[in-house]
Design an enzyme around this catalytic site. Sequence first.
Site, PDB file in Angstrom:
ATOM      1  CD  GLN A  73      -1.583   1.811   2.645  1.00 25.95           C
ATOM      2  OE1 GLN A  73      -0.582   2.528   2.651  1.00 25.95           O
ATOM      3  NE2 GLN A  73      -2.420   1.765   3.661  1.00 25.95           N
ATOM      4  CB  SER A 109       4.801  -2.898   5.454  1.00 23.61           C
ATOM      5  OG  SER A 109       4.566  -2.013   6.498  1.00 23.61           O
ATOM      6  CD  GLU A 129      -3.859   1.697   8.587  1.00 23.91           C
ATOM      7  OE1 GLU A 129      -4.538   2.710   8.371  1.00 23.91           O
ATOM      8  OE2 GLU A 129      -2.613   1.701   8.622  1.00 23.91           O
TER       9      GLU A 129
END
Lengths: 371, 371, 404, 404
Positions: free
Chosen positions: C126, C161, C244
């Site tokens: 993302q 990430s 999320e």
Amino acid sequence: MNFDYSDDQKFLKNEARKFLDAHCTAAHVRKVLDNAEVSHDVALWQGVGEQGWLGAAIPEEFGGLGLGRVELCAIAEELGRACAPIPFASTVYFLAEAIMLAGSDAQKAKWLPKIAAGEVIGAYATSEGPGTVNPQTLQANVSGGKLSGTKIPVTDGDIADLAVVLANENGKPGLFLVELAGAGVTRETLKTLDPTRSVAKITFSGAAAERLGDAGEGFALTEAVFDRAAVLIAFEQLGGADRCLEMAKDYAMDRYAFGRTIAGYQAIKHKLADIYVKNELARSNAYYGAWALNVGAAELPIAASAARVASSDAFWFASKENVQTHGGMGFTWAVDCHLYYRRSRQLALVAGAPKTWKERLVRQLERRNAA
Amino acid sequence: MNFDYSDDQKFLKNEARKFLDAHCTAAHVRKVLDNAEVSHDVALWQGVGEQGWLGAAIPEEFGGLGLGRVELCAIAEELGRACAPIPFASTVYFLAEAIMLAGSDAQKAKWLPKIAAGEVIGAYATSEGPGTVNPQTLQANVSGGKLSGTKIPVTDGDIADLAVVLANENGKPGLFLVELAGAGVTRETLKTLDPTRSVAKITFSGAAAERLGDAGEGFALTEAVFDRAAVLIAFEQLGGADRCLEMAKDYAMDRYAFGRTIAGYQAIKHKLADIYVKNELARSNAYYGAWALNVGAAELPIAASAARVASSDAFWFASKENVQTHGGMGFTWAVDCHLYYRRSRQLALVAGAPKTWKERLVRQLERRNAA
Amino acid sequence: MDFNDSPEEAAFRTEVRDWLTANAPEKVDTKKLSEPELLKLAKAWQAKKAEARFTCMTWPEALGGRGATPIQNVIYNQEESKFDVPRGFFDIGLGMCVPTVMAFANDETKQRFVAPAVRGEEIWCQLFSEPSAGSDVAGLRTRAVQDGDDWVINGQKVWTSGAHYCDFGILLVRTNPDVPKHKGLTMFWIDMKAPGVEVRPIHQMSGGSNFNEVYFTDLRVKDSQRLGAVGDGWKVALVTLMNERLAVGGSTGPNYPEIMELARSTVTETGSALANDAFREKLADWYVQAEGLKLTRFRTMTALSRGQTPGPESSIGKIISANQLQDLSNAAVELEDQFGIITDTAIAPLEAAFQQSLMWAPGLRIAGGTDEILKNIIAERVLGLPGDVRVDKDVAFKDMPTGR
Amino acid sequence: MDFNDSPEEAAFRTEVRDWLTANAPEKVDTKKLSEPELLKLAKAWQAKKAEARFTCMTWPEALGGRGATPIQNVIYNQEESKFDVPRGFFDIGLGMCVPTVMAFANDETKQRFVAPAVRGEEIWCQLFSEPSAGSDVAGLRTRAVQDGDDWVINGQKVWTSGAHYCDFGILLVRTNPDVPKHKGLTMFWIDMKAPGVEVRPIHQMSGGSNFNEVYFTDLRVKDSQRLGAVGDGWKVALVTLMNERLAVGGSTGPNYPEIMELARSTVTETGSALANDAFREKLADWYVQAEGLKLTRFRTMTALSRGQTPGPESSIGKIISANQLQDLSNAAVELEDQFGIITDTAIAPLEAAFQQSLMWAPGLRIAGGTDEILKNIIAERVLGLPGDVRVDKDVAFKDMPTGR
């Protein structure tokens, strides 16, 4: 009533800041941080020696400048602010203070001039494992002038020339001077939370040891030395905490979110106000400690304890909330926040954890009440 | 997996709220607060009896409703929210629970129906002075079925009919049932932090006392009763803490400063968020306590301790920050904030101070680890 | 209130447990493995799970799921947590990115990407945060300029990430700087291996590198890679972000049992450090917080099992756990006294777990929403307090004041 | 750094001590006196001090002072604090109100009022705060409407210390609601005994009544009672408020020595409560805070003695002391365990001092600036951070949104 630095002391402090601004930038600190082989900034160490800071509080007869302890506090505040990566505390606050406190005339004459001249790096070795060393757990032993045992961690133990070591002799705890270049000394550098300061494990197997101070007084003398070191370290902590507040403020003023500088949000404003309040309480307690140290007041144990508790708390809070104020950037290696986060832990542990000092403070209050 | 009130329990809770909204407004509470002669709201006490709440957890065979303890927790939550000025805890959480836990068949048959019917007000008397009573300090003594000694403070001791009293007998601590209308009982009403609850000093001089439970088990039984009471009180605390959050929010939304509602300032927003977080942690711990109490789980001591610690902390924080959010108005007698500030102290002390429970919690953790 | 499964839940739990017992990979010491080795194991395990429809369980069968209830999902995760299987590589992709693709892409794109992602063959990241747009994501500056049927993208993302092992990403960019900031954004999916994408690991203060910077230099993407309409990027991003809180989580570090163990084994002048009342009071507080959080998750599960959607109140978890981790780690380090400075895993108690978590905790207080942002969320979305005064609502993005 | 007086300071201290020894009234148990009795004693003592020029010491001789240095003032106060003299009645009047009169009134008015105030014959109060204008004083609503040479005043003030025994007051009112709020204010001095002024005590949650509400019903004041120009009231008020931090202060309640004593005398299962490590850690923290504050005052005095003006950093004092008082009082009450609920002074330890301060501390966190406002002041005036977004700067007062 004069509860602040004098004009002369302010001048000295300002000169110290100028020197460190030039010779101890974050880049200097990072050279030590990023290189496991580099134990300290050798050029800075030399420069500090040339400034006379190593002997600032050493009497002139022993080659020092013979200034007061308040002057040394002013220097300490600047060293803390600069996060200086040098064995200053080990050499000046611990070793030199121990010798000035407990040394024989011969010991003073032999070592103090060398310290003042920058020819000796010091260390002070008490710990032997997790938890606070105490008369029941102390293992190191001197017999026939030979020391055996293991000390871990010893700050600057891997680079020091001379260590003060807490050990038993004939079943009584004493302090001993040990030259670390001699036989029977094995040293291993350790990884720590603050790689800008060097730390070792030292194994002694029959190393030559000379008693410092009276037999049986090892713990009492260590307390007395730690009182002195605690005040001086409190000023390093205060300098670091002030620098954290500055960094947090500068970043917040320049960082925008939702169209406004984040310094205008109450969550940030009140966080920085909280840091400020803690720093000011720490400063006042540290000043009191400086006074007590300087005049050798009977209040020193209580003043040193209060200074250490307040400054440790302030630096921890300032260093962690400085990271937080920086947000994601604060968590990177590239931004300097973590230098102070690390140093705050190093300084909080090196003279014994704050909780130990809280207990010491209350014991002093009880003693004062009983008197 | 069902970690919430059931639909039936929610219905009961909602009915309780409706009843209390009508019969226990702030005006009702203030009638007790403002009048030193009024010990409790007699009409409310009667109404609560008519609702069957006094016997909610008492088995049907003894005249109660025979509901579970979770139902009683739901009622407690609403009583706490309403700051009810009645001897409910003393009678239901302490006296009735003690009798159900330790009473003989005869004692249960004699007293439980009267409690369920609202004919008896209870009290539980352990304390004899500042600090926590313990086997070394316990002075009250029973000899030949006659109790002598002083208990202070005893919540509802001035209006109670029947007290459970901790006292020594033949050098062993035990619990004793004492009818307070009998001979040898002197009672004095005391001024306290929470005038909406009644508190007394009771002096026993040869009052008739009947043992409740086994000889020598006075402290163990008290711990067991306090575990039960702690869970139920945790729900009162939770109800109070939730009410404080509501009050603070309502006031902040409607109070303007600098052209904006103060509810829009981060200092207020984050304060209320902090209250919310503490309340939710308390709720979760309280629910676990309710489960353990309801099923008689072995985890009760640990669950009760955690519930009491979390709820005491939450209510204290919510009640003091509710005053703060109200500003000057919050500090006046006329505004209701102080009712909850006072009650938060009453509930935190009545079953023993939170620090005592922290110690109890850790002792349980050690025991669990050892097992 | 009870902790027992319903009969149906119990049956499903048995089914899960049996399958896991039969299929979970053998225990390996994951600490000894390199990331690529771990990734290989994780992909194999994901493929096996997908085959048995134990991944994306709540999705419809047609998309690779099994139309399970949320509580069944919880049961699976509870049971899986008892096995030492590789975790974490797919959470963001399957939890946040692919659902966004499913909601906004055309059928062809969905056809192409969903199944390989479910099977763990392709991993998604993302790409929202930027150096100057952290809490204020919509303040991002990465620009996309239309050029025929292509868009040309330049700029930088941060805190991504897994960017270094990901195959695809969803990317939020500014397509119009002349309108207020929320209105000039557009979302695309991109190929992380395309020319013009450069991934650089971020060196964290904790020493490791869990996150990346991602640089875009004249990256060309087709207009068909657009997710949602031009200028609708913020709406699309909200769908991603809504997922999320459910995707991010997991264990944080040592907790009260570990520090209790440390204290027990630390000898003080007056006995074990566990006998110290000051330590005991703190231990009780940590227990109450940690168990309170665990039990709060049970309450969330109860809401799920009743068909309710857990709200933003789950934000309390990280505020508590991150601050507790920092506090507890520091207390542990101070408990060791001078020795606490040592981070050597061969020497420090518990392999230096407390020293490591002390350096990690500051990141936990920031990642996925700072303490301050989470308190705003609680205040505004849970308690219904007003939002902050907004000076950026009606200003063209290019006219907004900026700092560094 | 030292704590010794300079030779001049030492000489002055001796002079003060000698005078106090010769003149301070005999010790009386002030707790036993009614407020009117106490006021009578206070007025007598103030007259004696004024005669010797030990009140308003830093003022010029012509106004009744002695042109002393601030540090001489501090020395006097230190020495006086060792005597049991009645205090507090004149602080607000001489510290805040009369200086405002001196700065803005005509000569005739000054002539009339300054000397009697210095001698303690007349006492002044400050009438700024209103029910809907606390932290935001400039949001006040009390209206003054011009009627010939008079102004007619209607409205309500609140939190007025000493209004019930005061002779005069300075009163801030709104004279023009059609301009932004700071621009429509005007200051007057008023006679508190005039018709149209009604004083009602406020019943505090702590039980006592240190403050009042003051109601104005068609109160007529002459235009000659105006202090400063019409519409300049906010500027005048800032002069008053600048003096506030110097006028307000004093002791707050029991501190670490008292709770230490309580713990020593409280017996637990394992001995004195003072032996409990958890208590000892807290005691150390309280000591460090309390001594830190005391020493911070020494730093302020040093600044004074060097001719510097102490800045808003003195705001830290109340944030710390009020919160510590609440925390420490609560810890003391909990130390007493069940017994802590008792407030009867004949029964509770230390005559229920901790129970009383527990009920008083919430007020201390609010009076003279809440915790939140003081942190704003530190952030803005000491650290130089930006002020909050202000939506009320350019709006006519009558158009401002209001709550209750």
